[in-house]
Design an enzyme around this catalytic site. Structure first.
Site, PDB file in Angstrom:
ATOM      1  N   GLY A  81       4.300 -22.676 -21.244  1.00  0.00           N
ATOM      2  CA  GLY A  81       3.361 -21.777 -21.899  1.00  0.00           C
ATOM      3  C   GLY A  81       3.782 -20.330 -21.701  1.00  0.00           C
ATOM      4  O   GLY A  81       4.624 -20.006 -20.860  1.00  0.00           O
ATOM      5  N   CYS A  82       3.178 -19.452 -22.495  1.00  0.00           N
ATOM      6  CA  CYS A  82       3.562 -18.039 -22.447  1.00  0.00           C
ATOM      7  C   CYS A  82       3.137 -17.376 -21.136  1.00  0.00           C
ATOM      8  O   CYS A  82       3.958 -16.745 -20.461  1.00  0.00           O
ATOM      9  CB  CYS A  82       3.001 -17.296 -23.655  1.00  0.00           C
ATOM     10  SG  CYS A  82       1.265 -17.660 -24.017  1.00  0.00           S
ATOM     11  N   TYR A  83       1.863 -17.525 -20.763  1.00  0.00           N
ATOM     12  CA  TYR A  83       1.427 -16.953 -19.481  1.00  0.00           C
ATOM     13  C   TYR A  83       2.235 -17.510 -18.311  1.00  0.00           C
ATOM     14  O   TYR A  83       2.721 -16.741 -17.457  1.00  0.00           O
ATOM     15  CB  TYR A  83      -0.062 -17.224 -19.250  1.00  0.00           C
ATOM     16  CG  TYR A  83      -1.019 -16.395 -20.060  1.00  0.00           C
ATOM     17  CD1 TYR A  83      -0.996 -15.001 -20.009  1.00  0.00           C
ATOM     18  CD2 TYR A  83      -1.975 -17.006 -20.872  1.00  0.00           C
ATOM     19  CE1 TYR A  83      -1.898 -14.244 -20.742  1.00  0.00           C
ATOM     20  CE2 TYR A  83      -2.881 -16.251 -21.611  1.00  0.00           C
ATOM     21  CZ  TYR A  83      -2.835 -14.866 -21.544  1.00  0.00           C
ATOM     22  OH  TYR A  83      -3.732 -14.119 -22.273  1.00  0.00           O
ATOM     23  N   THR A 140       5.233 -18.588 -18.196  1.00  0.00           N
ATOM     24  CA  THR A 140       6.595 -18.035 -18.204  1.00  0.00           C
ATOM     25  C   THR A 140       6.615 -16.654 -17.581  1.00  0.00           C
ATOM     26  O   THR A 140       7.429 -16.356 -16.697  1.00  0.00           O
ATOM     27  CB  THR A 140       7.138 -17.981 -19.640  1.00  0.00           C
ATOM     28  OG1 THR A 140       7.283 -19.312 -20.151  1.00  0.00           O
ATOM     29  CG2 THR A 140       8.498 -17.284 -19.689  1.00  0.00           C
ATOM     30  N   SER A 141       5.701 -15.793 -18.022  1.00  0.00           N
ATOM     31  CA  SER A 141       5.693 -14.411 -17.528  1.00  0.00           C
ATOM     32  C   SER A 141       5.328 -14.338 -16.051  1.00  0.00           C
ATOM     33  O   SER A 141       5.717 -13.390 -15.363  1.00  0.00           O
ATOM     34  CB  SER A 141       4.706 -13.572 -18.348  1.00  0.00           C
ATOM     35  OG  SER A 141       3.364 -13.984 -18.120  1.00  0.00           O
TER      36      SER A 141
END
Length: 403
Positions: free
Chosen positions: A206-208, A210-211
């Protein structure tokens, strides 16, 4: 000078004027390859040598995009437009079946692609690999029916959690392909590169997560931060909520404000904690609150951590520098430089930096990505590059859009 290619003949063309012919210099290089250098081209017609059809036929991996009418599907198509080895031969979108990609996404009207079809009508005999961009909960049954010979990168959350009971707890329905879950590899590229290279099914992060995981995992592995009291304040552009029509995502609902959501129960929490727990070999629990911002794309995670006894901010900085100094897509900025979402917009980069908190012993990490690229489709392409034996940066060397 610019170049025009036809078969094995390369023409370097400069100072072009219509209907004029200049002197050609011909030289043989690299065996049978013929290079022709010219200062003037014969006509505009002669510039039409490198046809898209010729380039397309040279691509060696045939790609299917399932769920091509969503944001991540469109971003896959945009990224693959310049990929030298991946060519799209199949696209599905049940509600847009029979339509061209240009009619759904006008910015892709220049792409010579097949019309979208319903997934039930898809023929995978002309496909080598699949990007699955379907909604959570619908992907498992579709993927388990795909031919075993296909390489698959799934951009949904359906295979990210190893514990199928935990999946049911957070997503509200039982896992429908537990046998495939055992095979799935979590696709955080810079952390699990070797496993990804040999995988058939990748659960794209997911995007969150990953960051958040990219800066925290190296610090946890090096025992530089405490595993308790990790606080994450994360913000995303509205595209992170998907393309479906939702009242909460209307312009008048989102603009000129900040919207917290999923407080204490966002579905990315178990994914984040799974990755951090793997790094520490013990259970890690985080405090995570996401927010929607009035922008189309971009993501920033601001992370507050307690440093281990005797550890300094310089130790944390040097650990991140050592971990990522050879990485193309993860960049630790110079000391004091603040990452901004504008600096990674449209690219596959993650920019990060670390700062001393005014509270003794604490540090603040800022990590930014484009939620649709490094947070989704770009990382998916990076993973499939690895799976197919290509350089992982292939087709991804887009620089950020600014302003």
């Amino acid at each position: 000078m610019s170049s025009v290619a036809l078969g094995s003949v390369f023409v370097d063309v400069g100072c072009l004027r219509k209907n004029e012919v200049g002197r050609l210099k011909v030289s043989r290089r690299n065996g049978s390859v013929l290079r022709v250098r010219a200062s003037v081209a014969s006509s505009q017609q002669s510039l039409k040598l490198a046809k898209p059809e010729a380039q397309k036929s040279e691509k060696t991996v045939r790609i299917g995009v399932l769920g091509a009418s969503g944001y991540t599907g469109a971003e896959i198509i945009r990224l693959l437009a310049n990929h030298p080895q991946f060519g799209i031969t199949l696209m599905t979108a049940d509600r847009k079946a029979g339509q061209s990609i240009g009619s759904v996404f006008p910015h892709l009207v220049t792409q010579d692609l097949p019309d979208m079809i319903a997934v039930k009508d898809a023929d995978f005999s002309d496909v080598d690999a699949v990007f699955c961009c379907l909604p959570h909960g619908t992907t498992q049954e579709i993927i388990k029916c795909l031919p075993r010979g296909l390489k698959i990168v799934d951009l949904s959350a359906d295979f990210r959690l190893r514990d199928i009971d935990e999946y049911e707890e957070w997503y509200g329905l039982p896992h429908k392909a537990p046998e495939l879950q055992k095979e799935a590899i979590y696709g955080l590229t810079e952390v699990l590169r070797d496993e990804i290279r040999n995988a058939r099914l990748i659960a794209n992060p997911g995007c969150y997560p990953t960051s958040i995981q990219l800066p925290l995992i190296p610090l946890i592995k090096a025992h530089l931060i405490e595993l308790t009291n990790i606080i994450i304040d994360a913000k995303s552009g509205v595209s992170g909520a998907g393309r479906g029509a939702k009242e909460a995502n209307l312009y008048t609902e989102i603009s000129e404000g900040i919207h917290s959501y999923g407080i204490t129960k966002h579905r990315h929490v178990p994914e984040i904690e799974q990755g951090l727990s793997d790094a520490s070999h013990s259970k890690v629990t985080v405090s995570f609150t996401p927010h929607l911002m009035p922008m189309s794309r971009g993501m920033q995670s601001t992370i507050y951590v307690q440093m281990a006894p005797g550890v300094t901010i310089e130790d944390l900085y040097q650990q991140l520098k050592t971990t990522y100094e050879g990485e193309e897509f993860v960049k630790l900025l110079g000391k004091g430089s603040v990452p901004h979402t504008h600096h990674v917009r449209g690219s596959n980069y993650c920019f990060m930096n670390i700062f001393q908190d005014r509270i003794p012993g604490r540090a603040i990490i800022i990590s930014v990505i484009d939620n649709l690229v490094k947070g989704a489709s770009g990382q998916a392409v990076q993973n499939l590059n690895l799976m197919m034996g290509f350089p992982e940066n292939m087709g991804l060397q887009y620089q950020s859009l600014f302003p």
